[in-house]
Design a protein around this motif. Structure first.
Motif, PDB file in Angstrom:
ATOM      1  N   GLY A  16       0.819  -1.210   0.000  1.00  7.50           N
ATOM      2  CA  GLY A  16       0.000   0.000   0.000  1.00  7.50           C
ATOM      3  C   GLY A  16       0.851   1.257   0.000  1.00  7.50           C
ATOM      4  N   ALA A  17       1.959   1.245   0.764  1.00  3.08           N
ATOM      5  CA  ALA A  17       2.845   2.410   0.817  1.00  3.08           C
ATOM      6  C   ALA A  17       3.593   2.589  -0.499  1.00  3.08           C
ATOM      7  CB  ALA A  17       3.829   2.259   1.970  1.00  3.08           C
ATOM      8  N   VAL A  18       4.002   1.474  -1.121  1.00  2.99           N
ATOM      9  CA  VAL A  18       4.742   1.539  -2.383  1.00  2.99           C
ATOM     10  C   VAL A  18       3.904   2.207  -3.473  1.00  2.99           C
ATOM     11  CG1 VAL A  18       5.800   0.164  -4.219  1.00  2.99           C
ATOM     12  CG2 VAL A  18       6.192  -0.434  -1.816  1.00  2.99           C
ATOM     13  N   GLN A  19       2.610   2.048  -3.412  1.00  9.58           N
ATOM     14  CA  GLN A  19       1.738   2.656  -4.427  1.00  9.58           C
ATOM     15  C   GLN A  19       1.803   4.181  -4.421  1.00  9.58           C
ATOM     16  OE1 GLN A  19      -2.270   1.176  -4.082  1.00  9.58           O
ATOM     17  NE2 GLN A  19      -1.679  -0.966  -4.463  1.00  9.58           N
ATOM     18  N   ASN A  20       2.246   4.752  -3.294  1.00 10.61           N
ATOM     19  CA  ASN A  20       2.365   6.212  -3.207  1.00 10.61           C
ATOM     20  C   ASN A  20       3.814   6.699  -3.299  1.00 10.61           C
ATOM     21  OD1 ASN A  20      -0.432   6.826  -2.894  1.00 10.61           O
ATOM     22  ND2 ASN A  20      -0.305   6.134  -0.757  1.00 10.61           N
ATOM     23  N   PHE A  21       4.743   5.784  -3.615  1.00  8.56           N
ATOM     24  CA  PHE A  21       6.147   6.170  -3.743  1.00  8.56           C
ATOM     25  C   PHE A  21       6.375   6.880  -5.078  1.00  8.56           C
ATOM     26  CE2 PHE A  21       8.408   2.888  -0.800  1.00  8.56           C
ATOM     27  CZ  PHE A  21       7.953   3.602   0.300  1.00  8.56           C
ATOM     28  N   PRO A  22       7.321   7.788  -5.112  1.00  8.00           N
ATOM     29  CA  PRO A  22       7.730   8.370  -6.403  1.00  8.00           C
ATOM     30  C   PRO A  22       8.516   7.331  -7.206  1.00  8.00           C
ATOM     31  CG  PRO A  22       9.177   9.126  -4.663  1.00  8.00           C
ATOM     32  CD  PRO A  22       8.094   8.329  -3.982  1.00  8.00           C
ATOM     33  N   GLY A  23       8.841   7.670  -8.427  1.00 11.73           N
ATOM     34  CA  GLY A  23       9.574   6.728  -9.266  1.00 11.73           C
ATOM     35  C   GLY A  23      10.602   7.408 -10.141  1.00 11.73           C
ATOM     36  N   LEU A  24      11.585   6.633 -10.581  1.00  7.58           N
ATOM     37  CA  LEU A  24      12.563   7.091 -11.551  1.00  7.58           C
ATOM     38  C   LEU A  24      12.517   6.171 -12.764  1.00  7.58           C
ATOM     39  CD1 LEU A  24      15.793   8.072  -9.529  1.00  7.58           C
ATOM     40  CD2 LEU A  24      14.190   9.601 -10.691  1.00  7.58           C
ATOM     41  N   PRO A  25      12.713   6.709 -13.953  1.00  7.44           N
ATOM     42  CA  PRO A  25      12.714   5.863 -15.144  1.00  7.44           C
ATOM     43  C   PRO A  25      13.836   4.827 -15.088  1.00  7.44           C
ATOM     44  CG  PRO A  25      12.546   8.186 -15.741  1.00  7.44           C
ATOM     45  CD  PRO A  25      12.873   8.137 -14.284  1.00  7.44           C
ATOM     46  N   LEU A  26      13.561   3.667 -15.607  1.00  2.81           N
ATOM     47  CA  LEU A  26      14.565   2.611 -15.685  1.00  2.81           C
ATOM     48  C   LEU A  26      15.805   3.105 -16.425  1.00  2.81           C
ATOM     49  CD1 LEU A  26      15.318  -0.367 -15.205  1.00  2.81           C
ATOM     50  CD2 LEU A  26      14.114  -0.920 -17.337  1.00  2.81           C
ATOM     51  N   ALA A  27      15.606   3.908 -17.468  1.00  2.00           N
ATOM     52  CA  ALA A  27      16.731   4.414 -18.256  1.00  2.00           C
ATOM     53  C   ALA A  27      17.657   5.283 -17.404  1.00  2.00           C
ATOM     54  CB  ALA A  27      16.206   5.214 -19.449  1.00  2.00           C
TER      55      ALA A  27
ATOM     56  N   GLU B  83      11.827  -4.879 -27.820  1.00  2.00           N
ATOM     57  CA  GLU B  83      10.950  -4.819 -26.658  1.00  2.00           C
ATOM     58  C   GLU B  83      11.697  -4.270 -25.450  1.00  2.00           C
ATOM     59  OE1 GLU B  83       8.316  -7.820 -23.803  1.00  2.00           O
ATOM     60  OE2 GLU B  83       9.339  -8.590 -25.587  1.00  2.00           O
ATOM     61  N   GLY B  84      12.995  -4.643 -25.335  1.00  3.26           N
ATOM     62  CA  GLY B  84      13.808  -4.145 -24.225  1.00  3.26           C
ATOM     63  C   GLY B  84      14.012  -2.650 -24.310  1.00  3.26           C
ATOM     64  N   ALA B  85      14.221  -2.138 -25.531  1.00  6.96           N
ATOM     65  CA  ALA B  85      14.392  -0.704 -25.707  1.00  6.96           C
ATOM     66  C   ALA B  85      13.122   0.051 -25.321  1.00  6.96           C
ATOM     67  CB  ALA B  85      14.770  -0.407 -27.154  1.00  6.96           C
ATOM     68  N   GLN B  86      11.970  -0.527 -25.622  1.00  5.68           N
ATOM     69  CA  GLN B  86      10.696   0.105 -25.262  1.00  5.68           C
ATOM     70  C   GLN B  86      10.511   0.106 -23.754  1.00  5.68           C
ATOM     71  OE1 GLN B  86       7.321  -1.655 -27.180  1.00  5.68           O
ATOM     72  NE2 GLN B  86       5.859  -0.193 -26.317  1.00  5.68           N
ATOM     73  N   LEU B  87      10.903  -1.009 -23.106  1.00  6.84           N
ATOM     74  CA  LEU B  87      10.809  -1.083 -21.650  1.00  6.84           C
ATOM     75  C   LEU B  87      11.706  -0.040 -20.991  1.00  6.84           C
ATOM     76  CD1 LEU B  87      10.802  -4.940 -20.992  1.00  6.84           C
ATOM     77  CD2 LEU B  87       8.941  -3.342 -20.503  1.00  6.84           C
ATOM     78  N   LEU B  88      12.893   0.122 -21.552  1.00 15.46           N
ATOM     79  CA  LEU B  88      13.859   1.061 -21.000  1.00 15.46           C
ATOM     80  C   LEU B  88      13.295   2.479 -20.992  1.00 15.46           C
ATOM     81  CD1 LEU B  88      16.806   1.082 -19.942  1.00 15.46           C
ATOM     82  CD2 LEU B  88      17.528   1.694 -22.257  1.00 15.46           C
ATOM     83  N   ALA B  89      12.520   2.808 -22.014  1.00 12.24           N
ATOM     84  CA  ALA B  89      11.995   4.164 -22.138  1.00 12.24           C
ATOM     85  C   ALA B  89      10.731   4.393 -21.319  1.00 12.24           C
ATOM     86  CB  ALA B  89      11.719   4.477 -23.607  1.00 12.24           C
ATOM     87  N   SER B  90       9.988   3.328 -21.014  1.00 14.42           N
ATOM     88  CA  SER B  90       8.663   3.523 -20.420  1.00 14.42           C
ATOM     89  C   SER B  90       8.530   3.038 -18.978  1.00 14.42           C
ATOM     90  CB  SER B  90       7.605   2.806 -21.272  1.00 14.42           C
ATOM     91  OG  SER B  90       7.873   1.406 -21.327  1.00 14.42           O
ATOM     92  N   THR B  91       9.452   2.201 -18.499  1.00 13.80           N
ATOM     93  CA  THR B  91       9.301   1.590 -17.182  1.00 13.80           C
ATOM     94  C   THR B  91       9.744   2.546 -16.073  1.00 13.80           C
ATOM     95  OG1 THR B  91       9.702  -0.592 -18.112  1.00 13.80           O
ATOM     96  CG2 THR B  91       9.943  -0.359 -15.725  1.00 13.80           C
ATOM     97  N   MET B  92       8.915   2.687 -15.051  1.00 20.19           N
ATOM     98  CA  MET B  92       9.243   3.471 -13.867  1.00 20.19           C
ATOM     99  C   MET B  92       9.438   2.533 -12.683  1.00 20.19           C
ATOM    100  SD  MET B  92       9.296   6.751 -14.497  1.00 20.19           S
ATOM    101  CE  MET B  92       8.890   7.783 -15.927  1.00 20.19           C
ATOM    102  N   ILE B  93      10.478   2.776 -11.896  1.00 20.13           N
ATOM    103  CA  ILE B  93      10.768   1.974 -10.713  1.00 20.13           C
ATOM    104  C   ILE B  93      10.394   2.789  -9.478  1.00 20.13           C
ATOM    105  CG2 ILE B  93      12.514   0.695  -9.443  1.00 20.13           C
ATOM    106  CD1 ILE B  93      11.953  -0.421 -12.215  1.00 20.13           C
ATOM    107  N   ALA B  94       9.454   2.278  -8.690  1.00 21.21           N
ATOM    108  CA  ALA B  94       9.017   2.969  -7.475  1.00 21.21           C
ATOM    109  C   ALA B  94      10.097   2.883  -6.400  1.00 21.21           C
ATOM    110  CB  ALA B  94       7.710   2.358  -6.970  1.00 21.21           C
ATOM    111  N   LEU B  95      10.446   4.022  -5.817  1.00 19.36           N
ATOM    112  CA  LEU B  95      11.505   4.094  -4.808  1.00 19.36           C
ATOM    113  C   LEU B  95      11.085   5.051  -3.702  1.00 19.36           C
ATOM    114  CD1 LEU B  95      14.596   4.482  -7.188  1.00 19.36           C
ATOM    115  CD2 LEU B  95      13.957   2.403  -5.960  1.00 19.36           C
TER     116      LEU B  95
END
Length: 496
Positions: A335-346, A374-386
């Motif tokens: 529940g807390a992770v859902q409100n965390f900010p994120g940084l792009p995988l790239a 597909e990996g290049a697309q993931l790199l541009a669009s994926t956000m990692i919650a931190l």
């Protein structure tokens, strides 16, 4: 560059039928502007030690003076060449007659040669070290009311040794006294720097909000609020500011660690520095902070300790904060992770050290990307919650590591100059710029490309002269610089 010019001059001098052969060994030409002599009656005993008829005659003297002036302009910043700060020739003669001659610690072998910003005097240091010479001359100048508020002097390696002396031993490079005005520091530009810092704080605040808007849940909530605002209904967005404040304050605190470390060393070594200027960046909040030297450090070792203290303290604290934030991320409930900010995988993959820590704490190959379209697309669009602390630590680690890139008068450039001297530092700067441009232009690191533009236009000049640029840095300090450089390389090399 100095060696190339010296070799060319030496070859021209000995070339049969060449320029020097036109005049012969004993022929005399008119004294040029750079060779102009003061009246012997006004110049004291020092000027009578030399006959300028041979050393400063004709076009040959003009060429030598031109080469020396060129090297001064190449190796020293514009702030050392202020027209209103250049000392009067009579003050220079008084310094040589009443200070240098009376201490018998430096034996001149030339008359004072005018160069941009002051005068160069070649000679032999009779003291056991550069530091001992500076101390002796400082004590004598302090008792002379004519000089103590009017001139500054520096013990330097000869920027362009006299070709008549033959080839130079690189391990026993000739020394000179550079006599300049009292103020060789850069102009403070208080208003401009205040505006730049205000912009830096603003972009840091923006950089603290943006990671929260990378969270799709929070972005939807913000968009709903904006729709209500467009409909004329009251909207409360304070929740976004409240969430961003911990990230903002943590990032600023880490930059303060960097600056406090600089200030502590400067105070302990008794030289003055300016208030730091925070340079804005839309990518990382701030690009860097610029701390200007208001007075010269005593020697290269003092410069080294000052330069390495800020980035090293900043990187170590950033690693600790990043690790703490990643531990909080790994142990947070869903529940807390859902409100965390994120940084792009790239972005996270642009640092081997920072990204490696993310992989260690979060596991499961969270930063792995398949080598495919597909990996290049993931790199541009994926956000990692931190956790906000993790994001502040990651961005601060990158900013502090950038400060250690050896270019011009950045902290890394100061370290390079302390270790390799001015000419060597110019070579290191060129290599560093090439590597930054290659990594940034290849798409491996947007942050490096942005920083490349910043240092080329704002930080490319070398630092103001040290009082003593002859004595080398202790091996122990060089090891500390090596540790800082190792952390810098690990931080700035992208993950593969």
């Amino acid at each position: 560059m100095a060696l190339m010019l010296l070799e060319e001059e030496y070859n021209d001098k000995n070339k049969k039928g060449g320029f020097f052969g036109l005049f012969g060994d004993n022929q005399k030409g008119d004294i040029g502007k750079d060779g102009e002599r003061m009246d012997v009656r006004d110049s004291g005993s020092f000027s009578r030690l030399f006959s300028s008829d041979d050393a400063l005659n004709g076009t040959a003297a003009g060429k030598k003076g031109g080469d020396l002036s060129f090297m001064i302009e190449s190796l020293y910043p514009k702030s050392t060449r202020k027209e209103d700060e250049t000392p009067d020739k009579r003050l220079v003669d008084a310094f040589l007659n009443d200070v240098v001659a009376s201490t018998n610690s430096f034996i001149p072998s030339s008359q004072p040669m005018p160069v941009p910003g002051g005068y160069i005097v070649r000679g032999t240091n009779k003291c056991s070290s550069g530091g001992e010479l500076i101390d002796k001359l400082d004590k004598r100048v302090a008792t002379d009311a004519r000089l103590r508020e009017k001139i500054t002097f520096f013990l330097l390696k000869d920027p362009f040794p006299d070709p008549e002396d033959g080839l130079v031993d690189p391990f026993n490079w000739p020394q000179v006294l550079f006599i300049a005005g009292q103020n060789v520091a850069r102009d403070p530009e208080v208003i401009l720097r205040t505006i730049i810092t205000a912009l830096g704080i603003a972009t840091t605040w923006y950089g603290s909000i943006y990671p929260f808007l990378s969270n799709s849940k929070l972005l939807d909530k913000a968009n709903e609020a904006m729709d209500l605002s467009d409909a004329g209904m009251p909207v409360d967005m304070s929740w976004l500011s409240d969430m961003s404040i911990p990230l903002f304050l943590t990032f600023i605190a880490l930059q303060l660690v960097h600056e406090v470390a600089h200030l502590a060393v400067a105070n302990s070594k008794k030289f003055e520095i300016s208030v730091p200027t925070l340079v804005p960046s839309i990518l990382s909040g701030i690009t860097s902070s610029i701390t200007t030297l208001k007075t010269s450090p005593k020697n290269r070792q003092d410069l080294m300790e000052f330069a390495v203290a800020g980035p090293l303290a900043g990187m170590i604290c950033s690693i600790l904060v990043l690790s703490y934030g990643l531990a909080l991320t790994a142990t947070a409930d869903p529940g807390a992770v859902q409100n965390f900010p994120g940084l792009p995988l790239a972005v996270l993959r642009q640092s081997s050290l920072g990204g490696g820590l993310v992989d260690i704490f979060l596991g499961n190959g969270v930063l792995n990307v398949p080598a495919s379209a597909e990996g290049a697309q993931l790199l541009a669009s994926t956000m990692i919650a931190l956790h906000p602390f993790a994001i502040a630590g990651f961005l601060s680690l990158f900013v502090n590591a950038l400060a250690m890139v050896p270019v011009g008068r950045t902290d890394g450039g100061r370290v390079s100059m302390a270790l390799f001297g001015r000419s060597g530092s110019q070579g290191v700067t060129f290599i560093s710029l090439l590597l930054m441009f290659a990594l940034g232009f290849s798409g491996e690191s947007d942050l490096l490309l942005f920083y490349f533009g910043f240092v080329v236009f704002a930080q490319s000049e070398l630092e103001i002269p040290m009082r003593n640029e002859i004595d080398d840095v202790d091996f122990s300090r060089a090891l500390v610089a090596g540790v800082a450089l190792f952390l810098t390389v690990l931080t700035l090399i992208p993950m593969q």
